[in-house]
Write a protein that holds these residues in place. Structure first.
Motif, PDB file in Angstrom:
ATOM      1  N   ILE A 167       2.440  -4.687   2.356  1.00 22.45           N
ATOM      2  CA  ILE A 167       2.817  -4.987   0.977  1.00 22.45           C
ATOM      3  C   ILE A 167       3.886  -6.062   1.034  1.00 22.45           C
ATOM      4  CG2 ILE A 167       3.966  -4.096  -1.098  1.00 22.45           C
ATOM      5  CD1 ILE A 167       1.112  -3.065  -0.753  1.00 22.45           C
ATOM      6  N   ALA A 168       3.657  -7.157   0.341  1.00 27.68           N
ATOM      7  CA  ALA A 168       4.646  -8.238   0.304  1.00 27.68           C
ATOM      8  C   ALA A 168       5.910  -7.725  -0.361  1.00 27.68           C
ATOM      9  CB  ALA A 168       4.097  -9.435  -0.466  1.00 27.68           C
ATOM     10  N   GLY A 169       6.992  -7.739   0.360  1.00 26.29           N
ATOM     11  CA  GLY A 169       8.259  -7.265  -0.164  1.00 26.29           C
ATOM     12  C   GLY A 169       8.533  -5.810   0.129  1.00 26.29           C
ATOM     13  N   GLY A 170       7.577  -5.112   0.706  1.00 24.60           N
ATOM     14  CA  GLY A 170       7.767  -3.699   1.000  1.00 24.60           C
ATOM     15  C   GLY A 170       8.979  -3.438   1.877  1.00 24.60           C
TER      16      GLY A 170
ATOM     17  N   GLU B 207      -8.153  -1.524  -0.254  1.00 18.60           N
ATOM     18  CA  GLU B 207      -7.860  -0.287   0.476  1.00 18.60           C
ATOM     19  C   GLU B 207      -6.360   0.017   0.471  1.00 18.60           C
ATOM     20  OE1 GLU B 207      -9.578  -0.632   4.370  1.00 18.60           O
ATOM     21  OE2 GLU B 207     -11.594  -0.942   3.542  1.00 18.60           O
ATOM     22  N   LEU B 208      -5.529  -0.990   0.727  1.00 23.45           N
ATOM     23  CA  LEU B 208      -4.087  -0.785   0.749  1.00 23.45           C
ATOM     24  C   LEU B 208      -3.555  -0.457  -0.641  1.00 23.45           C
ATOM     25  CD1 LEU B 208      -1.413  -0.735   2.233  1.00 23.45           C
ATOM     26  CD2 LEU B 208      -1.305  -3.234   1.999  1.00 23.45           C
ATOM     27  N   ALA B 209      -4.021  -1.171  -1.647  1.00 24.73           N
ATOM     28  CA  ALA B 209      -3.562  -0.920  -3.020  1.00 24.73           C
ATOM     29  C   ALA B 209      -3.938   0.489  -3.467  1.00 24.73           C
ATOM     30  CB  ALA B 209      -4.151  -1.962  -3.969  1.00 24.73           C
ATOM     31  N   GLU B 210      -5.131   0.938  -3.097  1.00 25.83           N
ATOM     32  CA  GLU B 210      -5.542   2.308  -3.440  1.00 25.83           C
ATOM     33  C   GLU B 210      -4.637   3.329  -2.772  1.00 25.83           C
ATOM     34  OE1 GLU B 210      -9.698   2.310  -2.392  1.00 25.83           O
ATOM     35  OE2 GLU B 210     -10.297   1.746  -4.435  1.00 25.83           O
ATOM     36  N   ARG B 211      -4.295   3.093  -1.503  1.00 23.31           N
ATOM     37  CA  ARG B 211      -3.387   4.019  -0.800  1.00 23.31           C
ATOM     38  C   ARG B 211      -2.008   4.055  -1.459  1.00 23.31           C
ATOM     39  NH1 ARG B 211      -5.347   1.573   3.940  1.00 23.31           N
ATOM     40  NH2 ARG B 211      -3.298   0.713   4.420  1.00 23.31           N
ATOM     41  N   CYS B 212      -1.602   2.921  -2.020  1.00 20.39           N
ATOM     42  CA  CYS B 212      -0.300   2.845  -2.702  1.00 20.39           C
ATOM     43  C   CYS B 212      -0.359   3.429  -4.108  1.00 20.39           C
ATOM     44  CB  CYS B 212       0.166   1.395  -2.793  1.00 20.39           C
ATOM     45  SG  CYS B 212       0.610   0.683  -1.210  1.00 20.39           S
ATOM     46  N   GLY B 213      -1.559   3.558  -4.659  1.00 22.17           N
ATOM     47  CA  GLY B 213      -1.713   4.092  -6.006  1.00 22.17           C
ATOM     48  C   GLY B 213      -1.409   3.095  -7.103  1.00 22.17           C
ATOM     49  N   ASN B 214      -1.415   1.800  -6.785  1.00 22.94           N
ATOM     50  CA  ASN B 214      -1.135   0.783  -7.797  1.00 22.94           C
ATOM     51  C   ASN B 214      -2.456   0.276  -8.371  1.00 22.94           C
ATOM     52  OD1 ASN B 214      -0.682  -1.956  -8.929  1.00 22.94           O
ATOM     53  ND2 ASN B 214       1.432  -1.514  -8.361  1.00 22.94           N
ATOM     54  N   GLN B 215      -2.721   0.640  -9.614  1.00 19.16           N
ATOM     55  CA  GLN B 215      -3.997   0.296 -10.233  1.00 19.16           C
ATOM     56  C   GLN B 215      -4.150  -1.202 -10.475  1.00 19.16           C
ATOM     57  OE1 GLN B 215      -4.311   2.737 -13.705  1.00 19.16           O
ATOM     58  NE2 GLN B 215      -4.449   4.625 -12.525  1.00 19.16           N
TER      59      GLN B 215
ATOM     60  N   TRP C 226      -2.830  -3.785  -8.730  1.00 20.89           N
ATOM     61  CA  TRP C 226      -3.135  -4.431  -7.451  1.00 20.89           C
ATOM     62  C   TRP C 226      -4.574  -4.142  -7.047  1.00 20.89           C
ATOM     63  CZ3 TRP C 226       1.651  -2.347  -4.331  1.00 20.89           C
ATOM     64  CH2 TRP C 226       2.810  -3.006  -4.744  1.00 20.89           C
ATOM     65  N   THR C 227      -4.995  -2.888  -7.244  1.00 19.84           N
ATOM     66  CA  THR C 227      -6.359  -2.500  -6.880  1.00 19.84           C
ATOM     67  C   THR C 227      -7.374  -3.276  -7.714  1.00 19.84           C
ATOM     68  OG1 THR C 227      -5.604  -0.285  -6.273  1.00 19.84           O
ATOM     69  CG2 THR C 227      -7.958  -0.563  -6.684  1.00 19.84           C
ATOM     70  N   ARG C 228      -7.164  -3.349  -9.028  1.00 25.23           N
ATOM     71  CA  ARG C 228      -8.103  -4.068  -9.903  1.00 25.23           C
ATOM     72  C   ARG C 228      -8.179  -5.541  -9.543  1.00 25.23           C
ATOM     73  NH1 ARG C 228      -5.752  -1.262 -14.079  1.00 25.23           N
ATOM     74  NH2 ARG C 228      -4.700  -3.134 -14.785  1.00 25.23           N
ATOM     75  N   ARG C 229      -7.039  -6.150  -9.300  1.00 23.05           N
ATOM     76  CA  ARG C 229      -7.030  -7.589  -8.991  1.00 23.05           C
ATOM     77  C   ARG C 229      -7.850  -7.875  -7.729  1.00 23.05           C
ATOM     78  NH1 ARG C 229      -3.609 -11.576  -6.262  1.00 23.05           N
ATOM     79  NH2 ARG C 229      -4.075 -13.563  -7.259  1.00 23.05           N
ATOM     80  N   ALA C 230      -7.603  -7.132  -6.669  1.00 27.46           N
ATOM     81  CA  ALA C 230      -8.346  -7.348  -5.426  1.00 27.46           C
ATOM     82  C   ALA C 230      -9.816  -6.973  -5.591  1.00 27.46           C
ATOM     83  CB  ALA C 230      -7.709  -6.561  -4.291  1.00 27.46           C
ATOM     84  N   ALA C 231     -10.084  -5.873  -6.297  1.00 26.83           N
ATOM     85  CA  ALA C 231     -11.473  -5.443  -6.506  1.00 26.83           C
ATOM     86  C   ALA C 231     -12.245  -6.467  -7.328  1.00 26.83           C
ATOM     87  CB  ALA C 231     -11.508  -4.081  -7.185  1.00 26.83           C
ATOM     88  N   ASP C 232     -11.615  -7.054  -8.320  1.00 23.27           N
ATOM     89  CA  ASP C 232     -12.272  -8.100  -9.117  1.00 23.27           C
ATOM     90  C   ASP C 232     -12.693  -9.263  -8.242  1.00 23.27           C
ATOM     91  OD1 ASP C 232     -11.976  -6.595 -11.402  1.00 23.27           O
ATOM     92  OD2 ASP C 232     -10.303  -7.788 -12.200  1.00 23.27           O
TER      93      ASP C 232
END
Length: 125
Positions: free
Chosen positions: A44-47, A83-91, A93-99
């Motif tokens: 995660i950038a900034g994690g 995969e990483l966004a889903e593990r983090c639970g951030n919808q 981030w997940t939508r952006r990558a999935a799109d």
């Protein structure tokens, strides 16, 4: 010390630079930045900063790959970002990558047009 803080923030700095490079469709800069950002894939950038996170580094690596005309590479980065966004639970981030994953390989000009209208954030997220 200061050097340790800078090293922890480097993925964030490079990712933010990547967002600008992609948003401005700067192919030469993208070619230079991609190998600098690549060692931070899967993060995660900034994690590491403990104060600000800009999402999966792989999303921006995918954007850079798309800008550089490497759709297979871009798709692999987007899948990793989902995969990483889903593990983090951030919808968001997940939508952006999935799109991007669903869009599949697109021509460079269409890619540039698409990234130039994407919001960097979503209200309420």
């Amino acid at each position: 010390g200061l050097k340790a803080h800078i090293l922890r923030a480097m993925p964030l700095f490079l990712t933010l630079r990547g967002l600008l490079v992609v948003g401005l469709a700067q192919e030469r800069e993208a070619a230079e930045l991609y190998p600098e950002l690549l060692p931070y894939r899967g993060q995660i950038a900034g994690g590491g900063t403990g104060s600000y996170a800009a999402g999966p580094v792989d999303t921006v690596l995918g954007d850079l790959s798309g800008l550089l005309g490497r759709p297979a590479e871009a798709a692999a980065h987007y899948r990793a970002a989902v995969e990483l966004a889903e593990r983090c639970g951030n919808q968001w981030w997940t939508r952006r990558a999935a799109d991007h994953c669903r869009a599949g390989p697109i021509e460079r000009d269409a890619f540039v047009a698409a990234i130039n209208v994407m919001p960097l954030s979503e209200p309420g997220v």
